[in-house]
Structure formats: C-alpha cells, structure tokens
Design an enzyme around this catalytic site. Structure first.
Site, mmCIF file in Angstrom:
data_model
loop_
_atom_site.group_PDB
_atom_site.id
_atom_site.type_symbol
_atom_site.label_atom_id
_atom_site.label_comp_id
_atom_site.label_asym_id
_atom_site.label_seq_id
_atom_site.Cartn_x
_atom_site.Cartn_y
_atom_site.Cartn_z
ATOM 1 N N LYS A 218 -122.223 117.127 -38.243
ATOM 2 C CA LYS A 218 -121.608 116.139 -37.342
ATOM 3 C C LYS A 218 -121.511 114.832 -38.095
ATOM 4 O O LYS A 218 -122.340 114.552 -38.965
ATOM 5 C CB LYS A 218 -122.463 115.929 -36.088
ATOM 6 N N ASP B 286 -114.050 114.403 -32.063
ATOM 7 C CA ASP B 286 -115.100 114.372 -31.027
ATOM 8 C C ASP B 286 -114.780 113.118 -30.208
ATOM 9 O O ASP B 286 -113.635 112.617 -30.257
ATOM 10 C CB ASP B 286 -116.504 114.321 -31.660
#
Ligand code: 2IT
Length: 448
Positions: free
Chosen positions: A128, A168
């Site tokens: 991430k 995201d």
C-alpha cells in the site's frame, strides 16, 4: 489474549514496538486471533517464525514530495510505500491521498492487502502507498504536479514484476493517469505498471465497478448459502458514495434490493422510495460531497449531517463502504436492534474489533473486508494479465471472471471456517486462515 503463548509473545512485542500504530495493531490483532487454531495443529508456524515474519513489512520506502502550487508557492508532503509481502507475487495495492495517511494506516492496509490478494487466487503480493496530500480543492494542474513529483521518487521502486500500484481514497483514474504518464516517460516503456488506469491507457473494462459489484456477488453467496435467499426486496444501507459505495448501490438495485440510505462526509440521506442513484452519480461529477444537496431534488427524503446516523436506519443489510473504523460498538448495537441481519465490508476494516464481536455474538452474518471487497484488486490482477498479453477483454468477460473469483473467495472462506472451527458462518476466521495458508506455504518453499 490469545490461547497460544507463542502468539501472545509475538503480539506483545509487536504492540510494544509499534505502540503508536493503533490501526496496524488492530488489523494484526484481528488476524492473529484466527491463528490460534492453526498454531496448535502445525508446529512449523512457530519453528519457522512465520507470524513474526508475516507481521513485519519486507520494506518501507519513505520520501518527501515537494511541488509548486498554482500561486507559485512550494508545498511539501510526506509519502511512503509499504511493500509488505512478496511471497506469492509482485507487491500489489492501492495508493491513498488523504490528510490522515501515516505509517500506521499504510501498514494496516498493506497487511490486509496481503491476505486479500492471496484470497483472489491470483499471483499478487501485498502493498500500500500514499501521501498526506489532500486532493480536495486542488486544481487539475496542482494534482498533476503533485502526482508527477510523487512518481519522480516512487518510480525506482515499482515495475510490472516488482510492485504494481492502483487507486484508493483520493486516487482515481485521473491521478493514475498522471502517475503512469510520468512513470512511462522515465522508463520509456508501456509496461502497465499501474492498474485502474483509464481504458485508453491500458486499463481494464469493469475495474471501476469491480469492488462494488464484487461485494454484492460475495453477499449473494452469503445470502444463498446461509439463508437460501437473494437481494430481492432487501432493505440495504451503504456508507460512502465514492467508487465502491456507488457501484455497490448500482448492483444492489440491479439484483432487486432497495437502497434506503447512503452517506458521504457531508451527511446521511434516508429515502424510503429508494435512493436516486442517477442523481448521486450526476452530482458527484462536480462535487466531492453530494448528500447535503440531495433534498433539493427529493424533499421527501430525510437528511442528517452526522455520518454515523446511517447505522440508525432500519435495514436488512448494511454495507460499510467509506473508510476504516466507521462502525463502533454503539452503531453495531443500533444495527442489530433495528433488525439488520447481514453486514459486509466494502471498505478496509470499517468495523472495529468490538463491533465485529458483537455482530458475531448476535448471529449477524458478517463478511470481512479482506474477502468481501477483494473484487477491486481481483480485477486489477485481470488488468495486469491483459496488459501482459497485450489484449483486452470485454466488460462481460471481465465481469464473468470477477463473479467466479468472488464465488471462489466465498467458498475458500466458508470451507476454512467449516474445517477449522466447525462454525460455517465464521467468515472472519475463514478469510484469515484461507488467505494466510497460501502466503505461508510460499514462505516455507522460499526459505528464510
Ligand atoms: O483496497 C484495495 O483493495 C484497493 N485499493 C485496490 C488495490 C488494487 O491494487 O487494485
């Protein structure tokens, strides 16, 4: 806290070392609780220090992003990429631009991503990335300059076989386009290193819909398996009206359900006629928040500026699709007392540990995010496949593959729950064990 001394020791030292990372510790605690039953059966987990290794990211890259705003002022943001685990494939996971981004949130998301990606069955490791850059109120040019400067550092750490970022919160096709454009200029190569790209830039049809649609396919499996029912005539509430929430709403409606409540950071709308999704999608094109404007078009709807009021709306099914920790124990009690019987997470960790326990104790069917929202990254995996093959599948082909992947994820979680606990409805433990086993076996194969 855990039955096994080994797990207690590992978690105690982790929580001491990372006492300032509450979201990360929360994600680890939820996961490690499910490991008790495995550790008991399989001594190699302890002998090979698998839990110690799996809770520590392989690498964290931290960097500064300087950029010039429209007034000519130099701005500085902090950014990072957490490359958590590459045992089963190249690092893979989204990029988040939000003021709240910090190491705790990046690590929790990358940790979750590792098991989520494993559940998809596709060869993707977990990662991430993000920055505390706040995209709201910025001009297109400012967004572009930020994204370009972000890539000027990140490019050396990513690649189609190394690490493949995606979107995201705060990062959509526009931002991905700017990042991929800069990356391509540096590398001089059309390698598809990002997913959720615009279609013309090599993106996959169906990627924009994938997380929301996948969530509904997962819920369909839950409804069918545990209750022999469908979405037909179910009352559904959905928090978040971004990419995930709006596409989930679209699929719920298509499958015969009724979305009676939705929210975003501007507030909550309850509409007993069923939410006017076309209006929400239309308003979202020009506004980042739309709920406070909904009653201008539908005065019969009710509005509350308090986002957690969504959980007070009576419903059958609740789909939290906004962000981490949006359902605390008080909201969980509210949902249960009003008759909600199924909760499935479209966001990452939207339910706190206490709230999750409350749902399970009260026999609410619960679909954990790492399984239920895996459709997004699954179609990212399909985008990587299409890029590698230099070809494109149709929307129908991608959607059909997504459907099969979500059915398989449910089955893996269900089977693991049955095999290891004898409680077929415990998808939390099922998802953790099924996601873990593939990563664990790959780590064993690859040595220390
Ligand atoms: O949380 C997630 O699964 C995502 N943001 C999507 C990640 C991806 O690589 O498509």
């Amino acid at each position: 806290m855990f039955k096994s001394k080994y797990l207690n020791d590992v978690y105690a030292s982790l929580s001491q070392r990372y006492a300032d990372q509450p979201e990360f510790l929360q994600a680890v605690e939820e996961f490690v609780t499910s490991m008790d039953v495995l550790v008991e059966k399989d001594p190699r987990i302890q002998k090979d220090a698998i839990i110690e290794r799996i809770v520590e990211p392989e690498r964290i890259i931290k960097f500064r992003v300087s950029w010039v705003d429209d007034k000519g002022q130099v701005q500085v943001n902090r950014a990072m990429r957490v490359q958590f685990n590459s045992a089963i494939g190249p690092y893979k996971g989204g990029i988040r631009y939000d003021q709240s981004v910090n190491e705790s949130i990046m690590k929790f998301l990358a940790f979750e991503q590792t098991f989520k990606n494993s559940l998809t069955g596709l060869p993707m490791g977990g990662a991430k990335g993000g920055s505390d850059f706040d995209p709201y109120g910025k001009s297109d040019n400012e967004i572009m300059r930020f994204c370009q400067n972000y890539i000027l550092e990140l490019y050396r750490h990513i690649g189609p076989r190394m690490d493949v970022p995606a979107g995201d919160l705060g990062v959509g096709a526009r931002e991905i386009g700017f990042m991929y454009g800069m990356y391509k200029r540096i590398e001089n190569e059309f390698s598809g290193t990002f997913t959720s790209k615009g279609i013309e830039s090599g993106g996959s049809l169906g990627r924009a819909e994938a997380t929301g649609y996948g969530l509904c396919y997962f819920v369909e499996e839950m409804l069918k398996t545990y209750k022999n029912e469908t979405f037909k005539d179910k009352r559904v509430i959905i928090s978040g009206a971004g990419k995930v929430g709006s596409m989930a709403a679209q699929k719920v409606i298509e499958l015969g359900g009724k979305v009676v409540g939705m929210s975003d950071i501007s507030g909550v709308i309850r509409d007993e006629n069923g939410i006017d999704l076309d209006l929400i999608i239309k308003l979202s094109k020009t506004n980042s928040c739309v709920m406070d404007k909904y009653r201008d078009y539908h005065p019969e709807a009710t509005y509350s500026p308090t986002t957690k009021d969504i959980w007070k709306i009576p419903c059958d099914i609740a789909l939290p699709c906004a962000t981490q920790n949006e359902i605390y124990l008080d909201s969980a009690k509210e949902l249960v007392s009003k008759g909600c019987f199924l909760v499935a997470e479209g966001a990452n960790m939207p339910t706190t540990i206490e709230a999750t326990k409350y749902f399970q104790e009260n026999h609410i069917l619960f679909g954990p995010g790492k399984a239920a929202n895996a459709g997004g990254v699954a179609v990212s995996g399909l985008e990587m496949t299409q890029n590698a093959m230099f070809m494109n599948w149709t929307f129908e082909e991608v959607d059909a593959k997504l459907h099969v992947i979500m059915e398989n994820i449910f089955k893996k979680c269900y089977d693991a729950a049955c095999q290891y606990t004898g409680r077929p409805e415990d998808l939390v433990i099922g998802a953790n064990i099924a996601g873990f086993l593939k990563v664990y076996h790959a780590m064993l194969q690859q040595g220390v």
